[in-house]
Design a protein around this motif. Structure first.
Motif, PDB file in Angstrom:
ATOM      1  N   THR A  70       0.859  -1.186   0.000  1.00  9.28           N
ATOM      2  CA  THR A  70       0.000   0.000   0.000  1.00  9.28           C
ATOM      3  C   THR A  70       0.891   1.230   0.000  1.00  9.28           C
ATOM      4  OG1 THR A  70      -1.728   1.193   1.197  1.00  9.28           O
ATOM      5  CG2 THR A  70      -0.228  -0.136   2.514  1.00  9.28           C
ATOM      6  N   ASN A  71       0.668   2.078  -1.001  1.00 15.00           N
ATOM      7  CA  ASN A  71       1.507   3.259  -1.197  1.00 15.00           C
ATOM      8  C   ASN A  71       2.982   2.869  -1.285  1.00 15.00           C
ATOM      9  OD1 ASN A  71      -0.667   5.088  -1.148  1.00 15.00           O
ATOM     10  ND2 ASN A  71      -0.679   5.092   1.094  1.00 15.00           N
ATOM     11  N   GLY A  72       3.251   1.719  -1.918  1.00 15.33           N
ATOM     12  CA  GLY A  72       4.613   1.259  -2.118  1.00 15.33           C
ATOM     13  C   GLY A  72       5.235   0.594  -0.906  1.00 15.33           C
ATOM     14  N   ARG A  73       4.500   0.472   0.167  1.00 13.15           N
ATOM     15  CA  ARG A  73       5.019  -0.126   1.402  1.00 13.15           C
ATOM     16  C   ARG A  73       4.496  -1.550   1.555  1.00 13.15           C
ATOM     17  NH1 ARG A  73       2.187  -0.661   5.831  1.00 13.15           N
ATOM     18  NH2 ARG A  73       3.210  -1.166   7.815  1.00 13.15           N
ATOM     19  N   ASP A  74       5.404  -2.489   1.848  1.00 10.70           N
ATOM     20  CA  ASP A  74       4.998  -3.884   2.056  1.00 10.70           C
ATOM     21  C   ASP A  74       4.101  -4.001   3.283  1.00 10.70           C
ATOM     22  OD1 ASP A  74       6.360  -4.739  -0.115  1.00 10.70           O
ATOM     23  OD2 ASP A  74       7.907  -5.847   0.968  1.00 10.70           O
ATOM     24  N   THR A  75       3.041  -4.754   3.132  1.00 12.65           N
ATOM     25  CA  THR A  75       2.179  -5.041   4.281  1.00 12.65           C
ATOM     26  C   THR A  75       2.664  -6.261   5.050  1.00 12.65           C
ATOM     27  OG1 THR A  75       0.731  -6.466   2.968  1.00 12.65           O
ATOM     28  CG2 THR A  75       0.167  -4.119   3.081  1.00 12.65           C
ATOM     29  N   GLY A  76       3.559  -7.043   4.428  1.00 11.32           N
ATOM     30  CA  GLY A  76       4.014  -8.278   5.048  1.00 11.32           C
ATOM     31  C   GLY A  76       3.167  -9.478   4.660  1.00 11.32           C
ATOM     32  N   ILE A  77       2.162  -9.275   3.786  1.00  9.92           N
ATOM     33  CA  ILE A  77       1.248 -10.346   3.389  1.00  9.92           C
ATOM     34  C   ILE A  77       1.615 -10.855   2.003  1.00  9.92           C
ATOM     35  CG2 ILE A  77      -1.141 -10.929   2.852  1.00  9.92           C
ATOM     36  CD1 ILE A  77      -1.995  -8.821   4.898  1.00  9.92           C
ATOM     37  N   VAL A  78       1.779 -12.178   1.892  1.00  8.69           N
ATOM     38  CA  VAL A  78       2.099 -12.828   0.620  1.00  8.69           C
ATOM     39  C   VAL A  78       1.154 -14.014   0.427  1.00  8.69           C
ATOM     40  CG1 VAL A  78       3.843 -14.138  -0.668  1.00  8.69           C
ATOM     41  CG2 VAL A  78       4.533 -12.144   0.693  1.00  8.69           C
ATOM     42  N   PHE A  79       0.671 -14.166  -0.789  1.00  4.69           N
ATOM     43  CA  PHE A  79      -0.100 -15.349  -1.173  1.00  4.69           C
ATOM     44  C   PHE A  79       0.688 -16.114  -2.224  1.00  4.69           C
ATOM     45  CE2 PHE A  79      -3.355 -12.646   0.590  1.00  4.69           C
ATOM     46  CZ  PHE A  79      -4.234 -13.538   1.214  1.00  4.69           C
ATOM     47  N   SER A  80       0.965 -17.375  -1.953  1.00  8.09           N
ATOM     48  CA  SER A  80       1.680 -18.228  -2.898  1.00  8.09           C
ATOM     49  C   SER A  80       0.691 -19.264  -3.427  1.00  8.09           C
ATOM     50  CB  SER A  80       2.871 -18.906  -2.226  1.00  8.09           C
ATOM     51  OG  SER A  80       3.860 -17.945  -1.894  1.00  8.09           O
ATOM     52  N   GLY A  81       0.254 -19.038  -4.657  1.00  8.53           N
ATOM     53  CA  GLY A  81      -0.812 -19.825  -5.249  1.00  8.53           C
ATOM     54  C   GLY A  81      -1.970 -18.903  -5.587  1.00  8.53           C
ATOM     55  N   VAL A  82      -2.967 -19.427  -6.264  1.00 14.68           N
ATOM     56  CA  VAL A  82      -4.167 -18.653  -6.585  1.00 14.68           C
ATOM     57  C   VAL A  82      -5.150 -18.815  -5.427  1.00 14.68           C
ATOM     58  CG1 VAL A  82      -6.019 -18.277  -8.247  1.00 14.68           C
ATOM     59  CG2 VAL A  82      -3.799 -19.112  -9.041  1.00 14.68           C
ATOM     60  N   PRO A  83      -5.443 -17.756  -4.683  1.00 18.15           N
ATOM     61  CA  PRO A  83      -6.275 -17.891  -3.486  1.00 18.15           C
ATOM     62  C   PRO A  83      -7.759 -18.045  -3.813  1.00 18.15           C
ATOM     63  CG  PRO A  83      -5.648 -15.607  -3.772  1.00 18.15           C
ATOM     64  CD  PRO A  83      -4.938 -16.380  -4.840  1.00 18.15           C
ATOM     65  N   GLY A  84      -8.107 -19.212  -4.304  1.00 19.07           N
ATOM     66  CA  GLY A  84      -9.496 -19.518  -4.590  1.00 19.07           C
ATOM     67  C   GLY A  84     -10.089 -20.345  -3.474  1.00 19.07           C
ATOM     68  N   GLY A  85     -11.221 -20.986  -3.742  1.00 19.03           N
ATOM     69  CA  GLY A  85     -11.854 -21.831  -2.734  1.00 19.03           C
ATOM     70  C   GLY A  85     -12.108 -21.057  -1.452  1.00 19.03           C
ATOM     71  N   HIS A  86     -11.847 -21.713  -0.335  1.00 16.65           N
ATOM     72  CA  HIS A  86     -12.079 -21.069   0.959  1.00 16.65           C
ATOM     73  C   HIS A  86     -11.121 -19.912   1.197  1.00 16.65           C
ATOM     74  CE1 HIS A  86     -15.113 -23.841   2.356  1.00 16.65           C
ATOM     75  NE2 HIS A  86     -14.346 -24.869   2.097  1.00 16.65           N
ATOM     76  N   GLU A  87      -9.991 -19.878   0.484  1.00 24.71           N
ATOM     77  CA  GLU A  87      -9.015 -18.821   0.724  1.00 24.71           C
ATOM     78  C   GLU A  87      -9.324 -17.536  -0.032  1.00 24.71           C
ATOM     79  OE1 GLU A  87      -6.985 -18.700   3.037  1.00 24.71           O
ATOM     80  OE2 GLU A  87      -6.987 -20.800   3.638  1.00 24.71           O
ATOM     81  N   PHE A  88     -10.355 -17.550  -0.876  1.00 22.66           N
ATOM     82  CA  PHE A  88     -10.724 -16.310  -1.563  1.00 22.66           C
ATOM     83  C   PHE A  88     -11.116 -15.246  -0.541  1.00 22.66           C
ATOM     84  CE2 PHE A  88     -13.836 -13.558  -3.769  1.00 22.66           C
ATOM     85  CZ  PHE A  88     -12.996 -13.056  -4.760  1.00 22.66           C
ATOM     86  N   THR A  89     -11.843 -15.657   0.491  1.00 18.74           N
ATOM     87  CA  THR A  89     -12.237 -14.711   1.534  1.00 18.74           C
ATOM     88  C   THR A  89     -11.008 -14.149   2.249  1.00 18.74           C
ATOM     89  OG1 THR A  89     -14.332 -15.862   1.880  1.00 18.74           O
ATOM     90  CG2 THR A  89     -13.576 -14.418   3.644  1.00 18.74           C
ATOM     91  N   SER A  90     -10.002 -15.010   2.496  1.00 20.77           N
ATOM     92  CA  SER A  90      -8.767 -14.538   3.142  1.00 20.77           C
ATOM     93  C   SER A  90      -8.098 -13.460   2.294  1.00 20.77           C
ATOM     94  CB  SER A  90      -7.799 -15.708   3.347  1.00 20.77           C
ATOM     95  OG  SER A  90      -8.360 -16.697   4.165  1.00 20.77           O
ATOM     96  N   PHE A  91      -8.066 -13.690   0.985  1.00 24.77           N
ATOM     97  CA  PHE A  91      -7.448 -12.724   0.073  1.00 24.77           C
ATOM     98  C   PHE A  91      -8.214 -11.405   0.071  1.00 24.77           C
ATOM     99  CE2 PHE A  91      -7.907 -11.065  -4.326  1.00 24.77           C
ATOM    100  CZ  PHE A  91      -6.691 -10.411  -4.404  1.00 24.77           C
ATOM    101  N   VAL A  92      -9.528 -11.473  -0.063  1.00 23.72           N
ATOM    102  CA  VAL A  92     -10.333 -10.248  -0.117  1.00 23.72           C
ATOM    103  C   VAL A  92     -10.197  -9.462   1.175  1.00 23.72           C
ATOM    104  CG1 VAL A  92     -12.674  -9.329  -0.279  1.00 23.72           C
ATOM    105  CG2 VAL A  92     -11.961 -11.181  -1.795  1.00 23.72           C
TER     106      VAL A  92
END
Length: 518
Positions: A70-92
């Protein structure tokens, strides 16, 4: 994977973001990279506050990973893979919270997390079909947003099989902290905090969360019984607090629910959401994702102490702490949790696609687990200790009609065996003949009922030899002013309908007690 309804939902939610976020993908080639790029592009098209440029990459990430900035600053959050299924909510949620949406963790938890000085690198291995995994991913993502020293990476085990094999994983969620195993299996935010406090015992030393005002009733537990107790007492105009590791409790681990009277079919997540919505209709203080560390008798009632350092005085207590899965207690069980011993067929079943597995337990949970697994694995063997199955006949009929389900009765499991690293079979005794038999397989799913979560009650109120809290017909315990309800008590038949009724009784009994005692 992304239908228009999901994209419209993201668009709607993103309207309240207060700052833009960027989705930055890693470098390199992968046969599923196109799917990830397409996913991120479609998400970015929903809002001018969500940005993605496939040409702007991060060399430190894998080709199937992306980070949120956000604004060029890392939030520390990374997703490795396509966050579908139950993890779509985690991504959103990660996108929205990175963009300024409120983090809804308890204030005490936020205070603790912000104080952590050490660098914490969390990696959470998930399966997109696991309904327990998002709770862990979402909690750790919020930790990362609260503290720049914390990073959280979700890893889809299906996209990174080499990492799964390297770490010998056979169960999710599997959490690693700074490269070392940290947590395995179903774990909620409260338990994550407790495990962090074990490693960083000084976290509570600086706790400054203010005390609540005196409460008339404190309900401990957020399942059907606890929710009912809180609602009934709040409707009487009492000052009510409810403390829960998660609203919904064990209900959230249940898939289809077909016996909730007046509702022909629902599921655990929906019922839990309904309970939370109903609780919000009243002036109830909700302390979620935390746990009670102690209850101390004091003048005027009881002092309630949380693991965050918060405390208050409550005139009455209602214990509705529920129950947890019972373990077999045999050799090879505890040592192999996550390596072929599991308690959640929905979470860990996909790891054993095409393989042979066993389900221990012939009750409703066991037969339902066997039916779920039969659609994934090669063959399921159900082992029941008794000479007859205890499940509802409709479930038994379904199981016996499946060609890849075998049912063995009068079988006493005595050991779970391994090849040195993973489960490769179990040994059971035929209780009729006394003969010991070996069953080759790749996983054992334990479904043998529940054990009450009554540790908090030990030494406070009377419990049975099995750990159940002893109650009378009005849900009163052996100690004045403390009531109990639901699966943690001696009430027979551990059912959602019964827990709701018992919670209502406990609430009314607490109100009656307060009226009689000024």
């Amino acid at each position: 994977m992304l239908d228009q309804n999901l994209l419209d939902a993201v668009k709607s939610y993103s309207e309240n973001m207060t700052r833009p976020v960027e989705l930055v993908i890693g470098q390199g080639e992968h046969d599923k990279r196109g799917e990830l790029v397409d996913f991120l592009q479609k998400i970015a098209q929903t809002s001018d506050k969500i940005n993605f440029d496939a040409t702007q990459t991060d060399a430190t990430l894998s080709p199937m990973s992306f980070k949120i900035t956000t604004n060029g600053r890392d939030t520390g959050i990374v997703f490795s893979g396509v966050p579908g299924g139950h993890e779509f909510t985690s991504f959103v949620l990660a996108v929205l919270q990175s963009g300024g949406h409120t983090i809804k963790l308890d204030e005490g938890i936020q205070s603790l997390i912000k104080r952590i000085q050490a660098p914490l690198q969390f990696q959470t291995f998930v399966s997109l079909s696991c309904h327990n995994c998002p709770d862990v991913v979402q909690a750790l993502n919020q930790f990362a947003l609260l503290n720049d020293n914390i990073n959280s990476e979700m890893i889809d085990g299906g996209v990174f099989p080499e990492l799964v094999a390297e770490k010998g994983l056979q169960g999710v969620p599997a959490v690693f902290l700074n490269g070392k195993p940290f947590a395995n299996g179903k774990i909620d935010t409260a338990k994550l905090i407790e495990k962090l406090q074990e490693q960083y015992p000084d976290l509570l030393s600086a706790a400054d969360e203010p005390m609540l005002d005196t409460q008339d009733v404190t309900v401990i537990g957020g399942g059907p019984a606890g929710a009912a107790a809180a609602i009934y007492t709040a409707r009487k105009g009492l000052a009510v607090a409810i403390v829960a590791d998660r609203i919904g409790g064990q209900v959230k681990d249940t898939q289809d629910i077909e016996n909730l009277i007046s509702t022909p079919l629902t599921n655990g997540n929906q019922l839990a959401a309904n309970l939370a919505t109903h609780i919000k209709e009243y002036n109830i203080t909700v302390k979620e994702h935390v746990s009670v560390s102690a209850i101390e008798p004091v003048e005027g009632g009881y002092k309630v102490l949380l693991n965050t350092g918060a405390s208050w005085i409550s005139r009455t207590i209602i214990l509705a702490t529920g129950a947890k899965w019972r373990k077999l207690g045999v050799k090879g069980e505890d040592e192999n949790i996550g390596n072929g011993v599991a308690y959640c067929p929905h979470c860990d079943g996909p790891f054993f696609k095409g393989k042979d597995v066993a389900v221990i337990g012939g009750g409703n949970s066991g037969v339902e687990a066997a039916l779920d697994l039969a659609g994934i694995v090669n063959h399921v063997t159900v082992l029941e200790f008794g000479d007859t199955l205890r499940a509802d006949q409709v479930l038994v009929d379904k199981a016996t009609s499946r060609e890849n389900i075998t049912i063995i009765k009068s079988a006493a499991t005595s050991e779970i065996t391994t090849d040195g690293s993973k489960v490769n079979g179990l040994i059971y005794q035929d209780r009729t003949s006394g003969e010991n038999k070996t069953l080759p397989l790749s996983a054992v799913f334990v479904q043998i009922g529940l054990v009450p979560n009554s540790e908090l009650a030990k030494g406070l109120v009377a419990t049975t030899a099995h750990g159940e809290i002893e109650i009378d017909t009005k849900c009163r315990t052996s100690r004045e002013g403390i009531f109990a309800c639901g699966d943690v008590t001696t009430v027979p038949y551990k059912q959602i309908n019964i827990a709701m009724g018992e919670g209502s009784k406990a609430g009314l009994a607490a109100f009656e007690y307060l009226m009689m005692n000024g």
